[in-house]
Enzyme design. Structure first.
Site, PDB file in Angstrom:
ATOM      1  NE  ARG A  45      -3.610  -2.145   2.799  1.00  0.00           N
ATOM      2  CZ  ARG A  45      -3.349  -3.281   3.452  1.00  0.00           C
ATOM      3  NH1 ARG A  45      -2.168  -3.450   4.026  1.00  0.00           N
ATOM      4  NH2 ARG A  45      -4.273  -4.219   3.543  1.00  0.00           N
ATOM      5  CE  LYS A 105      -6.581  -0.468   4.508  1.00  0.00           C
ATOM      6  NZ  LYS A 105      -7.845  -0.697   3.780  1.00  0.00           N
ATOM      7  CG  HIS A 161      -4.667   1.086  -3.881  1.00  0.00           C
ATOM      8  ND1 HIS A 161      -3.956   0.993  -2.698  1.00  0.00           N
ATOM      9  CD2 HIS A 161      -5.646   0.156  -3.805  1.00  0.00           C
ATOM     10  CE1 HIS A 161      -4.500   0.045  -1.941  1.00  0.00           C
ATOM     11  NE2 HIS A 161      -5.517  -0.483  -2.587  1.00  0.00           N
ATOM     12  NE  ARG A 185      -3.197  -3.260  -1.544  1.00  0.00           N
ATOM     13  CZ  ARG A 185      -2.755  -4.106  -0.626  1.00  0.00           C
ATOM     14  NH1 ARG A 185      -1.446  -4.372  -0.557  1.00  0.00           N
ATOM     15  NH2 ARG A 185      -3.572  -4.710   0.214  1.00  0.00           N
ATOM     16  CG  HIS A 236      -6.503  -8.338   1.237  1.00  0.00           C
ATOM     17  ND1 HIS A 236      -6.765  -8.652  -0.088  1.00  0.00           N
ATOM     18  CD2 HIS A 236      -6.291  -6.999   1.260  1.00  0.00           C
ATOM     19  CE1 HIS A 236      -6.706  -7.546  -0.819  1.00  0.00           C
ATOM     20  NE2 HIS A 236      -6.420  -6.532  -0.019  1.00  0.00           N
ATOM     21  CE1 TYR A 279      -6.846  -6.367  -7.056  1.00  0.00           C
ATOM     22  CE2 TYR A 279      -6.911  -7.529  -4.963  1.00  0.00           C
ATOM     23  CZ  TYR A 279      -6.727  -6.359  -5.676  1.00  0.00           C
ATOM     24  OH  TYR A 279      -6.430  -5.195  -5.021  1.00  0.00           O
TER      25      TYR A 279
END
Length: 277
Positions: A134, A158, A221, A224, A247, A256
């Site tokens: 990120r 995150k 992004h 990514r 994730h 994806y």
């Protein structure tokens, strides 16, 4: 309604912002009732109300919230014996709209790599694409986070979750050239020698995308997204991509597969003799 809102605050411990959202949703609903001048609130009327929200171009996410508010409210009224039947019990939430993220083709990437970029900007593109990190993770990379032996970089994602991303020989060479034994804490620096900001990276990427004339609305992004899409296109399994992207939920990564499947479909239609008929 006020009793319901107090219940959310005192017994459910909902945040002030969440309670305000419930309040606005229910006020909107009561305004619709007054406009229709009806006293019969049944399932059909609720469906009509939701259809009205859709006609007003409310987003799927907003409609989901309104329905959740109604379901909670009418469940409260039923449990408190204010109503004999819960008309919202069978309301269903609409499915989320699947918004496929933008990504670059191999040809687009080749155009970018052919540009005469500074060493730092080349490294930024390479890191974003080859590791899938990120933007916030990129700008906070410290020299001490890089392990050239294992070809890994420790990043803070995150929820302050640490993970290790991998990089290849091309990225390794660029990293060594750019660092060049200089004594500093953060990897990416601006022209003043300070840590490069997220906005600084966004500006660099915007400029690069404009130079190669790729389609609009692309951000750091995008690289990514490109990383994940190309990994899946070339046979990588979904769980591995999930771990590399950081994730917590596999369903987040599964977006994806829609892109990858669409790529397979397009390729099939373009190349199979019977598909072209």
């Amino acid at each position: 309604m006020n009793e319901f809102l107090n219940y959310l605050k005192d017994e459910r411990n909902y945040s002030d912002k969440t309670i305000l959202n419930y309040k606005m949703d229910l006020e909107n609903f009561y305004n619709y009732i007054n406009k229709k001048k009806t006293k019969k609130i049944d399932f059909d009327f609720l469906q009509e109300y939701i259809e009205n929200l859709s006609q007003k171009k409310y987003s799927t996410k907003s409609i989901q919230r309104h329905i959740s508010s109604l379901k909670s409210y009418f469940k409260f009224l039923y449990n408190k014996n204010y109503i004999n039947v819960n008309p919202a019990e069978l309301l269903c939430l609409p499915k989320n709209e699947i918004k496929l993220p933008n990504y670059l083709t191999i040809i687009d990437l080749e155009k970018i790599y052919e540009l005469d970029l500074s060493l730092r900007d080349k490294l930024i593109v390479e890191l974003l694409y080859s590791t899938g990190i990120r933007l916030s993770e990129l700008v906070n990379i410290k020299i001490s986070d890089i392990n050239f032996y294992d070809k890994t970089i420790k990043v803070l994602g995150k929820g302050n979750k640490e993970r290790y991303v991998l990089f290849g020989s091309v990225c390794s060479k660029l990293l060594k050239e750019y660092i060049n034994n200089e004594n500093r804490v953060y990897l990416l620096l601006n022209k003043n020698g300070n840590k490069l900001s997220e906005r600084g990276v966004e500006y660099i990427i915007e400029k690069i995308f404009k130079s190669v004339n790729v389609h609009a609305k692309l951000t750091p992004h995008t690289l990514r997204h490109t990383f994940a899409t190309h990994m899946l296109d070339n046979g990588c399994d979904l769980v591995t991509v999930q771990k590399l992207l950081g994730h917590s939920d596999l369903s987040t990564t599964s977006i994806y597969t829609h892109i990858s499947n669409e790529h397979l479909r397009t390729t099939y239609l373009q190349t199979h003799p019977r598909a072209r008929r």
